[in-house]
Design an enzyme around this catalytic site. Structure first.
Site, PDB file in Angstrom:
ATOM      1  N   ASP A   1      -6.728  18.892 -20.417  1.00  0.00           N
ATOM      2  CA  ASP A   1      -7.308  18.050 -19.368  1.00  0.00           C
ATOM      3  C   ASP A   1      -6.405  16.896 -18.947  1.00  0.00           C
ATOM      4  O   ASP A   1      -6.757  16.131 -18.046  1.00  0.00           O
ATOM      5  CB  ASP A   1      -8.694  17.538 -19.774  1.00  0.00           C
ATOM      6  CG  ASP A   1      -8.669  16.590 -20.967  1.00  0.00           C
ATOM      7  OD1 ASP A   1      -7.578  16.221 -21.433  1.00  0.00           O
ATOM      8  OD2 ASP A   1      -9.759  16.206 -21.448  1.00  0.00           O
TER       9      ASP A   1
ATOM     10  N   SER B   1       0.833  -1.203   0.000  1.00  0.00           N
ATOM     11  CA  SER B   1       0.000   0.000   0.000  1.00  0.00           C
ATOM     12  C   SER B   1       0.865   1.249   0.000  1.00  0.00           C
ATOM     13  O   SER B   1       1.914   1.285   0.638  1.00  0.00           O
ATOM     14  CB  SER B   1      -0.900   0.011   1.245  1.00  0.00           C
ATOM     15  OG  SER B   1      -1.559   1.257   1.383  1.00  0.00           O
TER      16      SER B   1
END
Length: 774
Positions: free
Chosen positions: A705, A347
């Protein structure tokens, strides 16, 4: 066992779950029956060629895959539609081509793939998604390999088969199942909807042909660009540790592995980044591929913006640095891929799991809090919010890659090779030693699968580390999905089975049986293509086994990397010892406790075949199916509408006249559904930020974008009404001056008794000034 009791909230949730499940199953069944499972795949059935079985696994020309059902056309001697690049033979190195293409797909009205959280639909865009392709060929052009890293959750089998089909149509036998690897970065913020197996179709809430086609087209385009751009060059390798970027999210499972084995490693995660530096013969930069074990879950399950997460941000930083003067995305020639590895239990949320209600640590075997249980146990990243955490972790990877790239001096040399087999993973005999064997299992998911992880907890009160089933949930399972057989339960022990997917085949099989195993080698460098998520120790065992196999047959000192989420997705792969603890990763190891041992055995076969030059003798194995008819999304396509007296693109909330560096510019427009833009690609961006240049009296685009500094939010209203909010987070590097923001969209028009039309539109905010001080 103590009697199971339920709170009022739990009872309500159970009732709600049962009702929702019943309604969903009924709707899906009705839809499937009334539509004949709906024809989604119009023109892209897989093509069959005649090829000799003796050469199916080799680098020699060979055909693609065959449809498992339905008639298919036969392709006879496909002719490449583009001329081959000229290959020069008298040099030391490889022919190298790099390419990048957009594969974003829908950014609205579709689930995000990864967390399996109901309601986590796409509602806009943070960064575009890209396919990054690398083609490498020997100087005489005889052998070549392709590695593609894609900003998606994982590669689906359907996606790979269709990509191979289109490559075959365009290039004949040049790019094939054995020498092309497709690897997903595993961002959890990319669209779903491109799968064919039922468990993933349900998680996606249907198969989206719109997104599937967009992804396939982008992947193929990236390979085409790399193919066209091939030039003589060299490859260098380097390795180094990335410190402080990851934790093991199942440390108690890791501790189940033998003490002697754990003692060989300094950490319960693999910290090493392996990097390939690609340059031309003049030493000019072409690109890089790096592998590092980390979950792209810095963006948590409250996110609704499509983006490439921490690994994508690392690619963004490196490509922006190398492609000076270019906007992010397709325009710059340099390509940097940060590919996935054995990330199963790794993680990026490095502050670790804490109870969000009390603040105390919940780093325990059940990831559970004293008050609130597992739903309160969540891991946090290092930043102030998920955007900040994504940047921090991504920058760590970028900085290490930059350091390794600059100092890379060990050249990769030697022949290219590739080996591939399809394998029925539900029926592999695993030899544990010379006298004892075990078997893999038909797929099943355990109770802890429903618990989720500390990176994204489940919606019900299931707990990680569950090794005993619950009679209540067993009854619900048996009534809705069917009772698992005694054979299945025995095979998966100690996993208590929640979903017996291997016994479920309607409307199509729920999980794959046929999976890919594949290795490609560049001299003494080997890429193992893994069809899932290996845990840290699983990856270490596989690397060691493959290295030993190469060494045993005359190829010592091989560098072996684990490339994750390749070719087909099969959830997780834990070690046998980790499997006993039945945390999330083990409950999601769908082929049973001996899955890792089976893969080690299979990859040893491939390594031996490459080392002994007997790849041609490998069997193809059973070909996977390609389902023509899949359930369509439940979200309908409806016409877009503008408010009375308004037009699409009209400004609803204008910008201010002046902003200071560090502030956020925000403008709201009358919007239309962004998924229309995945069908009609008139515009290549939803937005631009433009600066006025007085000397030329022109507006120059400074952001689009794909820029990290911009955000595009789509707000869905009723009856086709919607708004689009565009933000520009003004960076410290912004130059003072006059700016404007432009919005580009597509509206869906559906007049009675007339075909649907998708119309493009664009709009512009008023001009505003950016100053460096307030």
């Amino acid at each position: 066992m103590a009697k199971r009791t339920f709170s009022m909230l739990e009872a309500f949730l159970v009732f709600l779950l049962v009702m929702m499940t019943g309604i969903t199953v009924a709707l899906l069944t009705l839809l499937f029956i009334t539509s004949g499972t709906v024809e989604n795949h119009k023109d892209s059935g897989l093509l069959t060629t005649q090829s000799s079985p003796a050469t199916e696994g080799s680098m020699a020309p060979q055909g693609s895959t065959t449809l498992a059902q339905g008639p298919t056309p036969t392709l006879v001697s496909p002719t490449p539609s583009t001329p081959e690049p000229t290959l020069f033979q008298n040099f030391s190195g490889y022919h190298i081509g790099v390419g990048r293409a957009d594969c974003t797909g829908q950014v609205a009205d579709i689930n995000l793939m990864g967390y399996s959280k109901t309601g986590q639909t796409a509602q806009g865009l943070l960064t575009r998604l890209y396919s990054r392709a690398f083609v490498m060929a020997e100087p005489d052009g005889s052998n070549r390999v392709v590695f593609v890293s894609i900003d998606i959750g994982m590669v689906s089998q359907r996606l790979r088969l269709e990509v191979l089909n289109r490559l075959q149509s365009k290039y004949g036998s040049l790019y094939r199942r054995d020498n092309v690897i497709l690897s997903g970065t595993h961002t959890h913020s990319a669209p779903a909807g491109y799968f064919q197996y039922t468990v993933f179709v349900i998680a996606s809430e249907g198969f989206s042909n719109r997104t599937f086609e967009y992804m396939v087209t982008g992947i193929v385009k990236s390979i085409e660009i790399a193919h066209r751009n091939m030039k003589p060059g060299k490859i260098f390798i380097n390795k180094g540790n990335v410190d402080g970027a990851q934790i093991n999210r199942s440390p108690s499972s890791y501790l189940q592995n033998p003490v002697s084995e754990r003692a060989r490693y300094s950490s319960n995660t693999d910290k090493e980044m392996v990097l390939l530096k690609l340059v031309d013969l003049n030493g000019d930069d072409l690109g890089l591929i790096s592998w590092f074990a980390i979950h792209p879950v810095s963006m948590n399950n409250s996110n609704h913006l499509v983006n490439s997460d921490n690994v994508g941000y690392a690619s963004y930083l490196f490509e922006q640095e190398k492609n000076k003067g270019y906007l992010p995305g397709e325009q710059g020639p340099y390509v940097a891929a940060f590919a996935s590895s054995n990330l199963g239990d790794v993680s990026p949320n490095i502050l670790g799991p804490h109870c969000i209600n009390t603040g105390e640590s919940c780093d325990n075997a059940n990831s559970s809090c004293p008050v609130g249980g597992p739903s309160m146990c969540i891991a946090m990243g290092p930043g102030e919010d998920m955007f900040d955490s994504t940047q921090i972790i991504g920058r760590m990877m970028y900085q290490k890659a930059k350091e390794l790239y600059a100092s890379a001096s060990q050249e990769v040399t030697g022949p290219l090779a590739a080996a591939h087999q399809w394998v029925n993973m539900t029926d592999v005999t695993v030899w544990l030693n010379s006298t004892h064997a075990a078997k893999t299992c038909k797929p099943a998911l355990g109770y802890s699968f429903a618990a989720g992880t500390i990176d994204g907890v489940g919606s019900l009160n299931f707990t990680q580390g569950t090794t005993v089933g619950d009679p209540f949930w067993d009854i619900i399972r048996d009534q809705i999905l069917g009772k698992p057989s005694e054979e299945l339960k025995e095979c998966h022990k100690p996993k208590p089975i929640l979903l017996p997917t291997g016994m479920m085949s309607k409307p199509h099989p729920w999980h794959p049986e046929i999976v890919d195993v594949q290795i490609i080698t560049l001299g003494s460098f080997a890429i193992t293509a893994i069809p899932g998520e290996f845990t840290t120790m699983s990856g270490r065992r596989l690397r060691q086994a493959v290295q030993e196999e190469f060494a045993a047959y005359g190829m010592p000192n091989m560098t072996v990397v684990i490339s994750g989420l390749c070719n087909v997705y099969t959830h997780y792969i834990t070690t046998y010892e980790e499997y006993q603890a039945q945390r999330y990763e083990a409950a999601s190891t769908i082929y049973g406790p001996h899955t890792l041992s089976a893969y080690i055995q299979l990859f040893r076969v491939l390594a031996k075949a490459i080392a002994t030059d007997t790849v041609a003798n490998l069997s193809r194995g059973p070909e996977p199916p390609f389902f023509q008819q899949l359930i369509t999304p439940l979200i309908p396509n409806i016409a877009d509408r503008a408010p009375i007296g308004k037009n699409f693109g009209d400004v609803l909330q204008p910008v201010k006249s002046t902003y200071t560096v560090g502030e956020v510019v925000e403008v709201i427009f009358v919007g239309a559904n962004p998924k229309n833009s995945a069908e009609n690609q008139t515009h290549q961006t939803f937005l631009t930020v433009e600066k006025y240049e007085a000397t030329s009296a022109t507006w120059q685009i400074v952001h689009n974008d794909a820029s990290w500094e911009t955000r595009f939010y789509w707000h869905k209203g009723l009856l086709g009404l919607s708004n689009a909010t565009i933000q520009w987070h003004i960076p410290d590097t912004a130059q003072p001056g006059i700016y404007r923001i432009r919005y580009f969209g597509h509206s869906r028009k559906q007049d009675l008794l007339k075909p649907t039309v998708i119309l493009s539109f664009e709009s512009t905010s008023s001009a505003f000034e950016v100053v460096t001080t307030s």
